[in-house]
Design a protein around this motif. Sequence first.
Motif, PDB file in Angstrom:
ATOM      1  N   SER A  41      14.540  -1.711 -10.604  1.00 18.09           N
ATOM      2  CA  SER A  41      14.116  -2.257  -9.307  1.00 18.09           C
ATOM      3  C   SER A  41      13.296  -3.540  -9.455  1.00 18.09           C
ATOM      4  O   SER A  41      13.171  -4.305  -8.515  1.00 18.09           O
ATOM      5  N   HIS A  42      12.766  -3.772 -10.644  1.00 20.72           N
ATOM      6  CA  HIS A  42      12.018  -5.001 -10.912  1.00 20.72           C
ATOM      7  C   HIS A  42      12.867  -6.040 -11.643  1.00 20.72           C
ATOM      8  O   HIS A  42      12.346  -7.020 -12.173  1.00 20.72           O
ATOM      9  N   GLY A  43      14.175  -5.808 -11.698  1.00 20.64           N
ATOM     10  CA  GLY A  43      15.089  -6.788 -12.266  1.00 20.64           C
ATOM     11  C   GLY A  43      15.199  -6.779 -13.780  1.00 20.64           C
ATOM     12  O   GLY A  43      15.766  -7.697 -14.363  1.00 20.64           O
ATOM     13  N   LEU A  44      14.662  -5.765 -14.414  1.00 25.45           N
ATOM     14  CA  LEU A  44      14.767  -5.665 -15.872  1.00 25.45           C
ATOM     15  C   LEU A  44      15.963  -4.806 -16.244  1.00 25.45           C
ATOM     16  O   LEU A  44      16.386  -3.950 -15.468  1.00 25.45           O
ATOM     17  N   PRO A  45      16.518  -4.999 -17.430  1.00 31.90           N
ATOM     18  CA  PRO A  45      17.646  -4.163 -17.846  1.00 31.90           C
ATOM     19  C   PRO A  45      17.209  -2.710 -18.046  1.00 31.90           C
ATOM     20  O   PRO A  45      16.083  -2.438 -18.474  1.00 31.90           O
ATOM     21  N   VAL A  78       0.631  -2.207 -24.169  1.00 34.94           N
ATOM     22  CA  VAL A  78       1.745  -2.872 -23.467  1.00 34.94           C
ATOM     23  C   VAL A  78       2.450  -1.869 -22.557  1.00 34.94           C
ATOM     24  O   VAL A  78       2.786  -2.184 -21.411  1.00 34.94           O
ATOM     25  N   ASN A  79       2.640  -0.655 -23.045  1.00 34.52           N
ATOM     26  CA  ASN A  79       3.275   0.396 -22.255  1.00 34.52           C
ATOM     27  C   ASN A  79       2.476   0.659 -20.976  1.00 34.52           C
ATOM     28  O   ASN A  79       3.040   0.771 -19.884  1.00 34.52           O
ATOM     29  N   MET A  80       1.157   0.756 -21.097  1.00 34.33           N
ATOM     30  CA  MET A  80       0.308   1.023 -19.929  1.00 34.33           C
ATOM     31  C   MET A  80       0.257  -0.177 -18.986  1.00 34.33           C
ATOM     32  O   MET A  80       0.234  -0.012 -17.760  1.00 34.33           O
ATOM     33  N   PHE A  81       0.252  -1.380 -19.547  1.00 32.67           N
ATOM     34  CA  PHE A  81       0.298  -2.584 -18.715  1.00 32.67           C
ATOM     35  C   PHE A  81       1.566  -2.569 -17.862  1.00 32.67           C
ATOM     36  O   PHE A  81       1.525  -2.832 -16.664  1.00 32.67           O
ATOM     37  N   MET A  82       2.690  -2.242 -18.503  1.00 34.37           N
ATOM     38  CA  MET A  82       3.956  -2.181 -17.767  1.00 34.37           C
ATOM     39  C   MET A  82       3.949  -1.053 -16.735  1.00 34.37           C
ATOM     40  O   MET A  82       4.497  -1.201 -15.644  1.00 34.37           O
ATOM     41  N   ALA A  83       3.318   0.082 -17.071  1.00 31.15           N
ATOM     42  CA  ALA A  83       3.234   1.189 -16.120  1.00 31.15           C
ATOM     43  C   ALA A  83       2.456   0.766 -14.875  1.00 31.15           C
ATOM     44  O   ALA A  83       2.856   1.079 -13.747  1.00 31.15           O
ATOM     45  N   ILE A  84       1.369   0.051 -15.082  1.00 28.07           N
ATOM     46  CA  ILE A  84       0.578  -0.426 -13.935  1.00 28.07           C
ATOM     47  C   ILE A  84       1.376  -1.438 -13.134  1.00 28.07           C
ATOM     48  O   ILE A  84       1.442  -1.358 -11.904  1.00 28.07           O
ATOM     49  N   TYR A  85       2.006  -2.381 -13.815  1.00 25.71           N
ATOM     50  CA  TYR A  85       2.783  -3.416 -13.129  1.00 25.71           C
ATOM     51  C   TYR A  85       3.961  -2.818 -12.365  1.00 25.71           C
ATOM     52  O   TYR A  85       4.162  -3.112 -11.181  1.00 25.71           O
ATOM     53  N   GLY A  87       4.602   0.391 -11.582  1.00 24.71           N
ATOM     54  CA  GLY A  87       4.284   1.474 -10.651  1.00 24.71           C
ATOM     55  C   GLY A  87       3.414   1.068  -9.482  1.00 24.71           C
ATOM     56  O   GLY A  87       3.522   1.634  -8.395  1.00 24.71           O
ATOM     57  N   TYR A  88       2.535   0.085  -9.701  1.00 21.97           N
ATOM     58  CA  TYR A  88       1.556  -0.245  -8.670  1.00 21.97           C
ATOM     59  C   TYR A  88       1.471  -1.733  -8.348  1.00 21.97           C
ATOM     60  O   TYR A  88       0.866  -2.105  -7.343  1.00 21.97           O
ATOM     61  N   GLY A  89       2.018  -2.570  -9.197  1.00 19.98           N
ATOM     62  CA  GLY A  89       1.983  -4.006  -8.965  1.00 19.98           C
ATOM     63  C   GLY A  89       0.576  -4.581  -8.936  1.00 19.98           C
ATOM     64  O   GLY A  89       0.341  -5.607  -8.316  1.00 19.98           O
ATOM     65  N   ALA A  95      -6.267   6.036  -4.112  1.00 19.34           N
ATOM     66  CA  ALA A  95      -5.559   7.307  -4.184  1.00 19.34           C
ATOM     67  C   ALA A  95      -6.079   8.220  -3.076  1.00 19.34           C
ATOM     68  O   ALA A  95      -6.991   7.869  -2.321  1.00 19.34           O
ATOM     69  N   LYS A  96      -5.523   9.390  -3.001  1.00 24.50           N
ATOM     70  CA  LYS A  96      -5.852  10.350  -1.941  1.00 24.50           C
ATOM     71  C   LYS A  96      -7.351  10.643  -1.850  1.00 24.50           C
ATOM     72  O   LYS A  96      -7.887  10.798  -0.763  1.00 24.50           O
ATOM     73  N   TYR A  97      -8.032  10.721  -2.990  1.00 18.81           N
ATOM     74  CA  TYR A  97      -9.444  11.089  -2.986  1.00 18.81           C
ATOM     75  C   TYR A  97     -10.380   9.913  -3.251  1.00 18.81           C
ATOM     76  O   TYR A  97     -11.517  10.097  -3.670  1.00 18.81           O
ATOM     77  N   GLY A  98      -9.905   8.699  -3.019  1.00 20.37           N
ATOM     78  CA  GLY A  98     -10.777   7.540  -3.031  1.00 20.37           C
ATOM     79  C   GLY A  98     -10.814   6.709  -4.297  1.00 20.37           C
ATOM     80  O   GLY A  98     -11.350   5.619  -4.290  1.00 20.37           O
ATOM     81  N   GLY A  99     -10.272   7.205  -5.393  1.00 14.62           N
ATOM     82  CA  GLY A  99     -10.250   6.418  -6.619  1.00 14.62           C
ATOM     83  C   GLY A  99      -9.149   5.380  -6.585  1.00 14.62           C
ATOM     84  O   GLY A  99      -8.260   5.414  -5.728  1.00 14.62           O
ATOM     85  N   LEU A 100      -9.208   4.451  -7.496  1.00 17.96           N
ATOM     86  CA  LEU A 100      -8.161   3.450  -7.627  1.00 17.96           C
ATOM     87  C   LEU A 100      -6.841   4.156  -7.944  1.00 17.96           C
ATOM     88  O   LEU A 100      -6.802   5.036  -8.802  1.00 17.96           O
ATOM     89  N   ALA A 101      -5.790   3.800  -7.256  1.00 12.13           N
ATOM     90  CA  ALA A 101      -4.507   4.499  -7.412  1.00 12.13           C
ATOM     91  C   ALA A 101      -3.997   4.457  -8.841  1.00 12.13           C
ATOM     92  O   ALA A 101      -3.368   5.402  -9.296  1.00 12.13           O
ATOM     93  N   TRP A 102      -4.285   3.391  -9.557  1.00 11.78           N
ATOM     94  CA  TRP A 102      -3.774   3.268 -10.929  1.00 11.78           C
ATOM     95  C   TRP A 102      -4.881   3.384 -11.968  1.00 11.78           C
ATOM     96  O   TRP A 102      -4.814   2.816 -13.048  1.00 11.78           O
ATOM     97  N   GLU A 103      -5.900   4.216 -11.661  1.00 11.48           N
ATOM     98  CA  GLU A 103      -7.019   4.324 -12.593  1.00 11.48           C
ATOM     99  C   GLU A 103      -6.659   5.053 -13.891  1.00 11.48           C
ATOM    100  O   GLU A 103      -7.181   4.705 -14.947  1.00 11.48           O
ATOM    101  N   THR A 104      -5.760   6.036 -13.851  1.00 14.67           N
ATOM    102  CA  THR A 104      -5.410   6.740 -15.083  1.00 14.67           C
ATOM    103  C   THR A 104      -4.700   5.820 -16.075  1.00 14.67           C
ATOM    104  O   THR A 104      -5.130   5.732 -17.233  1.00 14.67           O
TER     105      THR A 104
END
Length: 128
Positions: A41-45, A78-85, A87-89, A95-104
Amino acid sequence: MFHQADIAKLLLRLTLGILILFHGVYKLIHGIDGVSALVVSHGLPAFVAYGVYVGELIAPIFIILGLYGRIAAGILAVNMFMAIYLGYGFAFSLAKYGGLAWETPLLFFVMSLLVVLFGSGKYAVNSK
């Protein structure tokens, strides 16, 4: 004699490696269809999605062992950087309980950077 800094590095490596390994084993059992969909969906293979196995299965084992820990942690960062990019851009959303959605994934990213910066410590297969 035990050195506090080396024990801290061991604790960091074990915590990071074990927690990420759970994510990797889950993906190994259940597949990476969700990751593939995000990648495409982000145009990568689609084959780029298989990098998650390197980042969440192989790298954590190396991190736990302290075997080329800095390199393995760099791969995981790099894996986590890509997960944030992908998954969350990097959007500021809560998040539901007030924390940053991509804090994990952000915490895993920062922990990975700490291993890169400080190394594996004395209690590692190849300590440097």
